[in-house]
Design a protein around this motif. Structure first.
Motif, PDB file in Angstrom:
ATOM      1  N   THR A  28     -17.119 -34.881 -41.367  1.00 20.80           N
ATOM      2  CA  THR A  28     -17.151 -33.499 -41.851  1.00 20.80           C
ATOM      3  C   THR A  28     -16.739 -32.545 -40.740  1.00 20.80           C
ATOM      4  O   THR A  28     -17.399 -32.459 -39.701  1.00 20.80           O
ATOM      5  CB  THR A  28     -18.566 -33.154 -42.349  1.00 20.80           C
ATOM      6  OG1 THR A  28     -18.940 -34.088 -43.365  1.00 20.80           O
ATOM      7  CG2 THR A  28     -18.600 -31.749 -42.919  1.00 20.80           C
ATOM      8  N   SER A  30     -16.912 -29.334 -40.550  1.00 24.01           N
ATOM      9  CA  SER A  30     -17.849 -28.235 -40.289  1.00 24.01           C
ATOM     10  C   SER A  30     -19.003 -28.658 -39.392  1.00 24.01           C
ATOM     11  O   SER A  30     -19.644 -27.798 -38.780  1.00 24.01           O
ATOM     12  CB  SER A  30     -18.386 -27.676 -41.603  1.00 24.01           C
ATOM     13  OG  SER A  30     -19.102 -28.669 -42.313  1.00 24.01           O
ATOM     14  N   SER A  31     -19.275 -29.930 -39.306  1.00 28.79           N
ATOM     15  CA  SER A  31     -20.372 -30.429 -38.472  1.00 28.79           C
ATOM     16  C   SER A  31     -19.910 -30.859 -37.089  1.00 28.79           C
ATOM     17  O   SER A  31     -20.715 -31.334 -36.291  1.00 28.79           O
ATOM     18  CB  SER A  31     -21.056 -31.624 -39.154  1.00 28.79           C
ATOM     19  OG  SER A  31     -21.567 -31.266 -40.416  1.00 28.79           O
ATOM     20  N   ASN A  32     -18.616 -30.725 -36.854  1.00 27.81           N
ATOM     21  CA  ASN A  32     -18.044 -31.205 -35.599  1.00 27.81           C
ATOM     22  C   ASN A  32     -17.381 -30.086 -34.822  1.00 27.81           C
ATOM     23  O   ASN A  32     -17.303 -28.946 -35.279  1.00 27.81           O
ATOM     24  CB  ASN A  32     -17.032 -32.318 -35.894  1.00 27.81           C
ATOM     25  CG  ASN A  32     -17.719 -33.647 -36.149  1.00 27.81           C
ATOM     26  OD1 ASN A  32     -17.906 -34.460 -35.248  1.00 27.81           O
ATOM     27  ND2 ASN A  32     -18.106 -33.874 -37.400  1.00 27.81           N
ATOM     28  N   TYR A  33     -16.911 -30.425 -33.646  1.00 20.65           N
ATOM     29  CA  TYR A  33     -16.261 -29.491 -32.735  1.00 20.65           C
ATOM     30  C   TYR A  33     -14.784 -29.875 -32.680  1.00 20.65           C
ATOM     31  O   TYR A  33     -14.445 -30.954 -32.200  1.00 20.65           O
ATOM     32  CB  TYR A  33     -16.915 -29.563 -31.363  1.00 20.65           C
ATOM     33  CG  TYR A  33     -18.366 -29.162 -31.405  1.00 20.65           C
ATOM     34  CD1 TYR A  33     -19.326 -30.029 -31.902  1.00 20.65           C
ATOM     35  CD2 TYR A  33     -18.769 -27.893 -31.008  1.00 20.65           C
ATOM     36  CE1 TYR A  33     -20.657 -29.650 -31.990  1.00 20.65           C
ATOM     37  CE2 TYR A  33     -20.091 -27.500 -31.080  1.00 20.65           C
ATOM     38  CZ  TYR A  33     -21.030 -28.384 -31.583  1.00 20.65           C
ATOM     39  OH  TYR A  33     -22.337 -28.002 -31.674  1.00 20.65           O
ATOM     40  N   TYR A  52     -16.397 -24.281 -32.865  1.00 17.34           N
ATOM     41  CA  TYR A  52     -17.660 -24.997 -32.845  1.00 17.34           C
ATOM     42  C   TYR A  52     -18.213 -25.136 -34.262  1.00 17.34           C
ATOM     43  O   TYR A  52     -17.849 -24.378 -35.162  1.00 17.34           O
ATOM     44  CB  TYR A  52     -18.678 -24.237 -31.991  1.00 17.34           C
ATOM     45  CG  TYR A  52     -18.489 -24.348 -30.501  1.00 17.34           C
ATOM     46  CD1 TYR A  52     -19.441 -23.834 -29.629  1.00 17.34           C
ATOM     47  CD2 TYR A  52     -17.383 -24.953 -29.931  1.00 17.34           C
ATOM     48  CE1 TYR A  52     -19.314 -23.925 -28.261  1.00 17.34           C
ATOM     49  CE2 TYR A  52     -17.228 -25.051 -28.569  1.00 17.34           C
ATOM     50  CZ  TYR A  52     -18.200 -24.538 -27.730  1.00 17.34           C
ATOM     51  OH  TYR A  52     -18.070 -24.638 -26.374  1.00 17.34           O
ATOM     52  N   SER A  53     -19.165 -26.029 -34.407  1.00 19.34           N
ATOM     53  CA  SER A  53     -19.800 -26.198 -35.706  1.00 19.34           C
ATOM     54  C   SER A  53     -20.530 -24.928 -36.125  1.00 19.34           C
ATOM     55  O   SER A  53     -20.666 -24.644 -37.313  1.00 19.34           O
ATOM     56  CB  SER A  53     -20.779 -27.382 -35.666  1.00 19.34           C
ATOM     57  OG  SER A  53     -21.784 -27.161 -34.700  1.00 19.34           O
ATOM     58  N   ASP A  55     -19.378 -21.980 -35.687  1.00 20.51           N
ATOM     59  CA  ASP A  55     -18.334 -20.971 -35.934  1.00 20.51           C
ATOM     60  C   ASP A  55     -17.835 -20.226 -34.702  1.00 20.51           C
ATOM     61  O   ASP A  55     -16.897 -19.432 -34.812  1.00 20.51           O
ATOM     62  CB  ASP A  55     -18.752 -19.931 -36.986  1.00 20.51           C
ATOM     63  CG  ASP A  55     -18.905 -20.541 -38.369  1.00 20.51           C
ATOM     64  OD1 ASP A  55     -19.621 -19.965 -39.196  1.00 20.51           O
ATOM     65  OD2 ASP A  55     -18.285 -21.603 -38.605  1.00 20.51           O
ATOM     66  N   ASN A  73     -14.292 -25.382 -45.161  1.00 16.71           N
ATOM     67  CA  ASN A  73     -15.246 -26.482 -45.327  1.00 16.71           C
ATOM     68  C   ASN A  73     -15.050 -27.207 -46.656  1.00 16.71           C
ATOM     69  O   ASN A  73     -15.235 -28.424 -46.733  1.00 16.71           O
ATOM     70  CB  ASN A  73     -16.671 -25.951 -45.217  1.00 16.71           C
ATOM     71  CG  ASN A  73     -16.967 -25.368 -43.845  1.00 16.71           C
ATOM     72  OD1 ASN A  73     -16.270 -25.667 -42.879  1.00 16.71           O
ATOM     73  ND2 ASN A  73     -17.983 -24.539 -43.767  1.00 16.71           N
ATOM     74  N   ARG A  97     -10.909 -34.077 -32.187  1.00 16.08           N
ATOM     75  CA  ARG A  97     -12.351 -33.903 -32.326  1.00 16.08           C
ATOM     76  C   ARG A  97     -13.049 -34.191 -31.009  1.00 16.08           C
ATOM     77  O   ARG A  97     -12.686 -35.141 -30.301  1.00 16.08           O
ATOM     78  CB  ARG A  97     -12.892 -34.856 -33.402  1.00 16.08           C
ATOM     79  CG  ARG A  97     -14.363 -34.697 -33.697  1.00 16.08           C
ATOM     80  CD  ARG A  97     -14.847 -35.709 -34.703  1.00 16.08           C
ATOM     81  NE  ARG A  97     -14.932 -37.054 -34.121  1.00 16.08           N
ATOM     82  CZ  ARG A  97     -15.493 -38.093 -34.749  1.00 16.08           C
ATOM     83  NH1 ARG A  97     -15.988 -37.933 -35.969  1.00 16.08           N
ATOM     84  NH2 ARG A  97     -15.540 -39.267 -34.164  1.00 16.08           N
TER      85      ARG A  97
END
Lengths: 125, 109
Positions: A28, A30-33, A52-53, A55, A73, A97
């Motif tokens: 996902t 949105s959960s990662n950098y 960043y996750s 934002d 997302n 990532r």
């Protein structure tokens, strides 16, 4: 399996705009950098931007004020909006990532563990 | 800004040889924040080593990393034909910024 697929590159005139996309699967966004890293023809690697996750976004000085990183997302996709393009922005653009490591109350994103195949942006008249 | 200088620029070797690649930083870098990548023509970089000495998933044990402070080394103990490529070191600081060395090309002698 983690996969990143970039698209949106092409030939653009100086001063023009282009939006790159990076579709992710196997994790996902949105959960990662997530970062964009570029490589001019025959040259080395240059980090461009990170989201960043939470934002927060950061940019290399060379693109600050001209490029904007974002994500959707619902589409699990990363973007790079590039405005006021210059000849020196010509490069292959990779999305990548970063895993997050936390220790002693601080967190770090020390390297890039997954990369897309890249998309070529050529800025020329 | 920390600058990474890799040497040599090109390494001409034969399969079975030992390859020693150097990465020198303009100021001290935490070992936790030093990584190495391999890139073949037309391909994306691939993470080899992170934390200066930890191999990434699936990386053969002929690849090893070492070093601390300002001097880091990537060693390939016995070159296989698929190891001929360009290698980059990379460092991270928490501003955040990621910077790469200019690369070392390992070519067939």
């Amino acid at each position: 399996e983690v996969e990143l697929v970039e698209s949106g590159g092409g030939l653009i005139q100086p001063g023009g705009s282009l939006r790159l996309s990076c579709a992710a699967s196997g994790f996902t966004v949105s959960s990662n950098y997530m970062s964009w890293v570029r490589q001019a023809p025959g040259k080395g690697l240059e980090w461009v931007s990170v989201i960043y996750s939470g934002d927060s976004t950061y940019y290399a000085d060379s693109v600050k004020g001209r490029f904007t990183i974002s994500r959707d997302n619902s589409k699990n996709t990363l973007y790079l909006q590039m405005n006021s393009l210059r000849a020196e922005d010509t490069a292959v653009y990779y999305c990548a990532r970063s895993p997050k490591y936390c220790t002693g109350g601080s967190c770090y994103l020390p390297h890039f563990d997954s990369w897309g195949q890249g998309t070529l942006v050529t800025v020329s008249s | 800004e920390i600058v990474l200088t890799q040497s040599p620029g090109t390494l001409s070797l034969s399969p079975g040889d030992r390859a020693t690649l150097s990465c020198r930083a303009s100021q001290s870098v935490s070992s936790r924040f030093l990584a190495w990548y391999q890139q073949k023509p037309g391909q994306a970089p691939r993470l080899l080593i992170y934390g200066a000495s930890s191999r990434a998933t699936g990386i053969p044990d002929r690849f090893s990393g070492s070093g601390s402070g300002t001097d880091f080394t990537l060693t390939i103990s016995r070159l296989e034909p698929e190891d001929f490529a360009v290698y980059y070191c990379q460092q991270y600081d928490s501003s955040p910024t990621w910077t790469f060395g200019q690369g070392t090309k390992v070519e067939f002698k």
